[in-house]
Design an enzyme around this catalytic site. Structure first.
Site, PDB file in Angstrom:
ATOM      1  N   ASN A  10       0.881  -1.170   0.000  1.00 45.37           N
ATOM      2  CA  ASN A  10       0.000   0.000   0.000  1.00 45.37           C
ATOM      3  C   ASN A  10       0.917   1.217   0.000  1.00 45.37           C
ATOM      4  O   ASN A  10       1.500   1.564   1.033  1.00 45.37           O
ATOM      5  CB  ASN A  10      -0.898  -0.017   1.239  1.00 45.37           C
ATOM      6  CG  ASN A  10      -1.888   1.141   1.261  1.00 45.37           C
ATOM      7  OD1 ASN A  10      -1.880   2.006   0.383  1.00 45.37           O
ATOM      8  ND2 ASN A  10      -2.728   1.166   2.278  1.00 45.37           N
ATOM      9  N   ARG A  87      -2.540  -2.278  -3.455  1.00 42.58           N
ATOM     10  CA  ARG A  87      -3.773  -1.540  -3.222  1.00 42.58           C
ATOM     11  C   ARG A  87      -3.758  -0.287  -4.095  1.00 42.58           C
ATOM     12  O   ARG A  87      -2.811   0.506  -4.047  1.00 42.58           O
ATOM     13  CB  ARG A  87      -3.889  -1.131  -1.757  1.00 42.58           C
ATOM     14  CG  ARG A  87      -5.185  -0.372  -1.477  1.00 42.58           C
ATOM     15  CD  ARG A  87      -5.133   0.409  -0.196  1.00 42.58           C
ATOM     16  NE  ARG A  87      -6.384   1.148   0.014  1.00 42.58           N
ATOM     17  CZ  ARG A  87      -6.485   2.236   0.759  1.00 42.58           C
ATOM     18  NH1 ARG A  87      -5.425   2.725   1.367  1.00 42.58           N
ATOM     19  NH2 ARG A  87      -7.641   2.839   0.899  1.00 42.58           N
ATOM     20  N   HIS A 176     -13.156   1.955   0.340  1.00 44.70           N
ATOM     21  CA  HIS A 176     -13.088   0.929   1.395  1.00 44.70           C
ATOM     22  C   HIS A 176     -13.709  -0.389   0.942  1.00 44.70           C
ATOM     23  O   HIS A 176     -14.108  -1.219   1.768  1.00 44.70           O
ATOM     24  CB  HIS A 176     -13.799   1.386   2.685  1.00 44.70           C
ATOM     25  CG  HIS A 176     -13.162   2.546   3.369  1.00 44.70           C
ATOM     26  ND1 HIS A 176     -13.892   3.526   4.008  1.00 44.70           N
ATOM     27  CD2 HIS A 176     -11.859   2.910   3.508  1.00 44.70           C
ATOM     28  CE1 HIS A 176     -13.075   4.432   4.516  1.00 44.70           C
ATOM     29  NE2 HIS A 176     -11.836   4.073   4.237  1.00 44.70           N
ATOM     30  N   ARG A 237     -12.312  14.898   7.964  1.00 42.41           N
ATOM     31  CA  ARG A 237     -13.179  15.222   6.828  1.00 42.41           C
ATOM     32  C   ARG A 237     -14.598  15.487   7.317  1.00 42.41           C
ATOM     33  O   ARG A 237     -15.101  14.813   8.213  1.00 42.41           O
ATOM     34  CB  ARG A 237     -13.196  14.080   5.812  1.00 42.41           C
ATOM     35  CG  ARG A 237     -11.850  13.786   5.195  1.00 42.41           C
ATOM     36  CD  ARG A 237     -11.957  12.610   4.227  1.00 42.41           C
ATOM     37  NE  ARG A 237     -10.699  11.882   4.164  1.00 42.41           N
ATOM     38  CZ  ARG A 237     -10.581  10.608   3.832  1.00 42.41           C
ATOM     39  NH1 ARG A 237     -11.661   9.900   3.529  1.00 42.41           N
ATOM     40  NH2 ARG A 237      -9.399  10.030   3.793  1.00 42.41           N
ATOM     41  N   GLU A 381      -7.644  -5.984   5.330  1.00 40.89           N
ATOM     42  CA  GLU A 381      -7.583  -5.667   3.909  1.00 40.89           C
ATOM     43  C   GLU A 381      -6.386  -6.328   3.235  1.00 40.89           C
ATOM     44  O   GLU A 381      -6.465  -6.723   2.060  1.00 40.89           O
ATOM     45  CB  GLU A 381      -7.532  -4.150   3.721  1.00 40.89           C
ATOM     46  CG  GLU A 381      -8.807  -3.453   4.188  1.00 40.89           C
ATOM     47  CD  GLU A 381      -8.673  -1.947   4.254  1.00 40.89           C
ATOM     48  OE1 GLU A 381      -9.089  -1.286   3.293  1.00 40.89           O
ATOM     49  OE2 GLU A 381      -8.153  -1.437   5.275  1.00 40.89           O
TER      50      GLU A 381
END
Length: 400
Positions: A10, A87, A176, A237, A381
């Site tokens: 990643n 990823r 996600h 956010r 993940e």
């Protein structure tokens, strides 16, 4: 073979998170982080079993960090990886599943960079560097957006002029996906169903947060949209705001687009509401100490999550259960309890003792009597990326 290895990468603009996963194993053989790449302070840290280590980097670029992984893999695994799984944040409409990386795939990732300007270019840096180091194994791209390509048009289209979609790709993509796919699959197994079965609501809660409605392994709707800013309140956010906020701030405060984007992405969410931090653990402590901003931030976070989950429920023919995952979802009994307090309309309720007693980071059921399942499932993940990478290679082998 059942001992195949996949190196999962990643890559960010100045970091590489990595894990070496063995087929069929729940724990990583090796995992770590190369950070501050591109600077004199570049470093590599990794963990094998219970042992943590630091390694020096001869050079400070991505390729240097990946080159340093070669002897580590040989020392800890005794064999090279069978694949490298990457990823990639945004695949647009190009990709509905994993793809072996070739020039066409790299061109498509680059073409989608305007939709994820902070992520896709960094992902490409990692891909190019890794392909230069691990030259004899296939490289596979796993896209955050791919899982949500099963959404119907009535879920992914915005009410905007058609040419913005057809010519410019303006639609809801969702993110996600790897996490939602993994935990809903695990939920079906925990519930005694066949893998991938069931009608689930999934809440991935970390610094970034999203919710998702999944039916029999297919995403039907999700909270994030064109970008990861849409939807839930997150660490920094804002999530959903009035779309005319940009114009209001420009007119009344004279802010330009860059300033407004910084506000919505880096200065809002839990941090903005509390005035303290984006760390839920610190906010829970401040709430217990009587801090009004911390209390408000947590209440807004949980209410907005519950509202999103209730709205997503309309995508499902029934509700088999709700899943909490991600750092906050897995570890915050308070967030789970406050969120469930708003969801009685869905028949969901909590067993408070089971909720509090569940060990941090452990999977378990916490629903009360008569409720659909309420599950806490740690996401993985990297494992999902490794499994998808090997499954794709197996499919290609069978078809060749």
């Amino acid at each position: 073979m059942t001992n195949r290895l996949v190196l999962v990468i990643n890559c960010g603009s100045s970091s590489i998170k990595f894990a070496l996963r063995q087929e069929g194993q729940s724990e990583a053989v090796l995992s770590g982080l190369a950070e501050r790449l591109g600077s004199p302070q570049a470093s590599l840290s990794f963990k094998s079993g219970e042992q943590s280590h630091q390694a020096s980097l001869h050079g400070n670029e991505h390729v240097d960090a990946l080159s340093a992984l070669l002897p580590l893999i040989e020392n800890h695994a005794g064999q090279p990886p069978s694949a490298v799984g990457h990823r990639v944040v945004h695949g647009g409409e190009h990709f509905t599943g994993a793809r072996v990386i070739d020039q066409e795939v790299m061109d498509a990732i680059e073409a989608n960079a305007p939709l994820a300007p902070l992520h896709n270019p960094a992902n490409l840096i990692g891909i190019r560097a890794a392909m230069g180091v691990f030259t004899d194994v296939p490289h596979v791209a796993i896209f955050d957006t791919a899982f949500h390509q099963s959404m119907p048009a009535h879920a992914y289209r915005y009410a905007l002029p058609d040419e913005l979609y057809t010519l410019h790709g303006v639609r809801r993509y969702g993110f996600h996906g790897t996490s939602h796919q993994y935990v809903t699959n695990q939920a079906s197994i925990l519930a005694g169903m066949n893998a991938g079965e069931g009608a689930w609501l999934s809440a991935h809660l970390g610094n970034g947060c999203s919710s998702c409605a999944v039916l029999n392994g297919r995403s039907l709707d999700t909270s994030m949209g064109l970008t990861p800013l849409e939807g839930l309140v997150m660490g920094t956010r804002s999530g959903d705001v009035d779309p005319n906020l940009h114009a209001h701030l420009a007119r009344t405060l004279g802010w330009d687009l860059e300033r407004i984007e910084r506000l919505l992405n880096r200065e809002s969410g839990l941090l903005g509401l509390s005035g303290l931090t984006n760390d839920m653990r610190q906010l829970e402590q401040a709430r217990a100490d009587g801090h009004h901003g911390a209390r408000l931030a947590i209440e807004v976070f949980c209410y907005r999550l519950a509202r999103s989950l209730a709205g997503l429920a309309v995508a499902l023919p029934r509700l088999d259960g709700l899943i909490f995952t991600g750092g906050i979802g897995e570890n915050s009994a308070l967030v789970r309890a406050l969120t469930l307090s708003h969801l009685g309309i869905l028949g969901l309720n909590l067993d408070p003792d089971r909720n509090i007693a569940l060990p941090r980071g452990q999977a378990g059921a916490i629903q009360g009597h008569g409720s659909p399942a309420v599950l806490v499932i740690p996401t993985d993940e990297e494992r999902q990326i490794a499994e998808e990478s090997l499954a794709l290679l197996d499919t290609q082998t069978r078809s060749s």
